[in-house]
Design an enzyme around this catalytic site. Structure first.
Site, mmCIF file in Angstrom:
data_model
loop_
_atom_site.group_PDB
_atom_site.id
_atom_site.type_symbol
_atom_site.label_atom_id
_atom_site.label_comp_id
_atom_site.label_asym_id
_atom_site.label_seq_id
_atom_site.Cartn_x
_atom_site.Cartn_y
_atom_site.Cartn_z
ATOM 1 N N ARG A 142 31.009 -9.802 -18.518
ATOM 2 C CA ARG A 142 31.292 -10.935 -19.407
ATOM 3 C C ARG A 142 30.013 -11.539 -19.992
ATOM 4 N NH1 ARG A 142 37.153 -13.201 -17.823
ATOM 5 N NH2 ARG A 142 38.000 -11.117 -17.673
ATOM 6 N N THR A 169 18.580 0.214 -2.138
ATOM 7 C CA THR A 169 18.922 0.156 -3.569
ATOM 8 C C THR A 169 17.706 -0.280 -4.380
ATOM 9 O OG1 THR A 169 21.134 -0.499 -2.891
ATOM 10 C CG2 THR A 169 20.565 -0.858 -5.213
ATOM 11 N N ILE A 175 25.780 -7.763 3.251
ATOM 12 C CA ILE A 175 26.215 -8.816 4.181
ATOM 13 C C ILE A 175 25.071 -9.239 5.106
ATOM 14 C CG2 ILE A 175 28.634 -8.100 4.167
ATOM 15 C CD1 ILE A 175 28.105 -6.900 7.025
ATOM 16 N N ASP A 176 23.988 -8.439 5.163
ATOM 17 C CA ASP A 176 22.959 -8.667 6.186
ATOM 18 C C ASP A 176 22.052 -9.880 5.931
ATOM 19 O OD1 ASP A 176 23.975 -6.383 7.311
ATOM 20 O OD2 ASP A 176 22.380 -5.071 6.593
ATOM 21 N N ALA A 219 28.475 -20.268 20.455
ATOM 22 C CA ALA A 219 28.200 -19.269 21.495
ATOM 23 C C ALA A 219 27.152 -19.786 22.476
ATOM 24 C CB ALA A 219 27.708 -17.982 20.843
ATOM 25 N N ARG A 279 28.541 -25.909 36.769
ATOM 26 C CA ARG A 279 29.074 -27.160 36.188
ATOM 27 C C ARG A 279 30.489 -26.950 35.641
ATOM 28 N NH1 ARG A 279 26.114 -26.121 30.945
ATOM 29 N NH2 ARG A 279 27.838 -26.794 29.623
HETATM 30 O O1 F6P Z 1 23.859 -3.076 5.440
HETATM 31 C C1 F6P Z 1 25.170 -3.428 5.695
HETATM 32 C C2 F6P Z 1 25.667 -2.796 6.976
HETATM 33 O O2 F6P Z 1 27.000 -3.206 7.187
HETATM 34 C C3 F6P Z 1 24.814 -3.070 8.216
HETATM 35 O O3 F6P Z 1 25.041 -4.331 8.757
HETATM 36 C C4 F6P Z 1 25.213 -1.932 9.101
HETATM 37 O O4 F6P Z 1 24.193 -1.630 10.020
HETATM 38 C C5 F6P Z 1 25.418 -0.799 8.130
HETATM 39 O O5 F6P Z 1 25.643 -1.391 6.870
HETATM 40 C C6 F6P Z 1 26.550 0.127 8.462
HETATM 41 O O6 F6P Z 1 26.577 1.117 7.510
HETATM 42 P P1 F6P Z 1 27.765 2.160 7.332
HETATM 43 O O7 F6P Z 1 28.942 1.428 6.744
HETATM 44 O O8 F6P Z 1 27.208 3.169 6.390
HETATM 45 O O9 F6P Z 1 28.071 2.685 8.692
#
Ligand code: F6P
Length: 327
Positions: free
Chosen positions: A29, A109, A131-132, A191, A216
């Site tokens: 877009r 990438t 996501i990392d 946690a 405790r």
């Molecule tokens: O980089 C994203 C990720 O989900 C990491 O957290 C994980 O180690 C990896 O990719 C897993 O990769 P795949 O889906 O190729 O097993």
């Protein structure tokens, strides 16, 4: 003479991340606004090498903003790591008269993008899609917020069983070499321990904490384990703890790829949209060979070489705070 490019393309590469679709939509877009023709490349660099390229219009990206995964598919291309692979990819770009490229993915990438810029003068800009949250030059990556919300939701559910049975759960989350997902999940789910690569956690010390909490009358516990931590998998840590504290009724859960899927959160949709718009704008201003990010609410451009080589790690302050709150 004008440097203005006419045709750009977008691809997603590496692990999929929620919000990638929102980014693709915003690229298409925004491209219309900046008067670029835009192409989508399927399956990341692999699709580029093999010419899996199609023109995208506004309608092609309707109804995808809210979806997880990536409509362009993704891949981890071994071939693109080679000089020959990149020559083939460059030839495909030439054949399709594509002068500007937006890549959405993580460190791998960006490394590919940097080589393409250097070796073939392609105008590439990168968006942090993983996501990392381990990409230098941005406070957050696209997908991280959704992943931690998913992980926290899962831990909330595990908490019910932990509480009902007085159990100790080790929950393993993703993050490759980074502790961001685990740390944020640990804080958000209350946690009693977070095992992350950035900290040399001591199992012995955790056992002492568990014994103390038992005295405790705190009878259940949740520990979040980053897959890349220094003590091994959740199952291995569980074994080490059991060996030193056999009273503990222990279970382990690996959340795994659940964290990568699902509808992106509002934060991820907005982050992806904003970054993608900025990426198209950058190409319109002939800015390239850089990754985009948002730091302190502002768009920043980081040269690929820095985005790749500089390390982004969770803030010390947050790590300390997580420890204090866990006791
Ligand atoms: O980089 C994203 C990720 O989900 C990491 O957290 C994980 O180690 C990896 O990719 C897993 O990769 P795949 O889906 O190729 O097993």
């Amino acid at each position: 003479m004008t440097n203005k490019i006419k045709r750009i393309a977008v691809l997603t590469s590496g692990g999929d991340a929620p919000g990638m679709n929102a980014a693709i939509r915003a690229v298409v877009r925004s491209a219309r606004h900046f008067e670029f023709e835009v192409y989508g490349i399927n399956r990341g660099y692999h699709g580029l090498i093999y010419g899996d390229i199609k023109k995208l219009g506004t309608n092609d990206v309707a109804n995808i903003l809210h979806r997880g995964g990536t409509m362009l598919k993704t891949a981890r291309s071994e071939e693109f790591r080679t000089t020959e692979g990149r020559i083939q990819a460059f030839n495909m770009l030439k054949e399709h008269e594509i002068e500007g490229l937006i890549v959405i993915g993580g460190n791998g990438t960006y490394t590919g993008a940097m080589h393409l810029c250097k070796e073939h003068n392609v105008k590439v800009v990168g968006l942090p899609g993983t996501i990392d949250n381990d990409i230098y030059g941005t406070d957050y990556t696209i997908g991280f917020d959704t992943a931690i919300n998913t992980a926290i939701d899962a831990v909330d559910k595990i908490r019910d069983t932990a509480d009902s049975h007085n159990r100790l759960f080790f929950v393993e989350v993703m993050g490759r070499h980074s502790g961001y997902i685990a740390l944020h999940t640990g804080i958000g789910s209350g946690a009693s321990a977070v095992f992350i690569p950035e900290v040399d956690n001591s199992v012995e010390q955790y056992v002492e904490i568990l014994k103390k909490s038992g005295r405790r009358n705190k009878l259940f516990n949740l520990a979040i384990v980053a897959e890349g931590n220094q003590n091994g998998s959740a199952a291995e840590i569980a074994e080490k703890v059991k060996a030193k504290y056999d009273k503990a009724d222990i279970r382990t859960t690996v959340i795994g790829h659940l964290q990568r899927g699902g509808a992106p959160t509002a934060n991820d949709r907005i982050l992806a949209s904003r970054l993608a718009y900025a990426a198209v704008e950058a190409l319109s201003k002939n800015k390239f060979n850089c990754a985009l990010g948002i730091v302190d609410k502002k768009i920043v451009y980081t040269p690929f070489k820095d985005a790749i080589s500089l390390v982004k790690a969770p803030e010390e302050e947050l790590i300390r705070m997580a420890e204090i709150l866990s006791m």
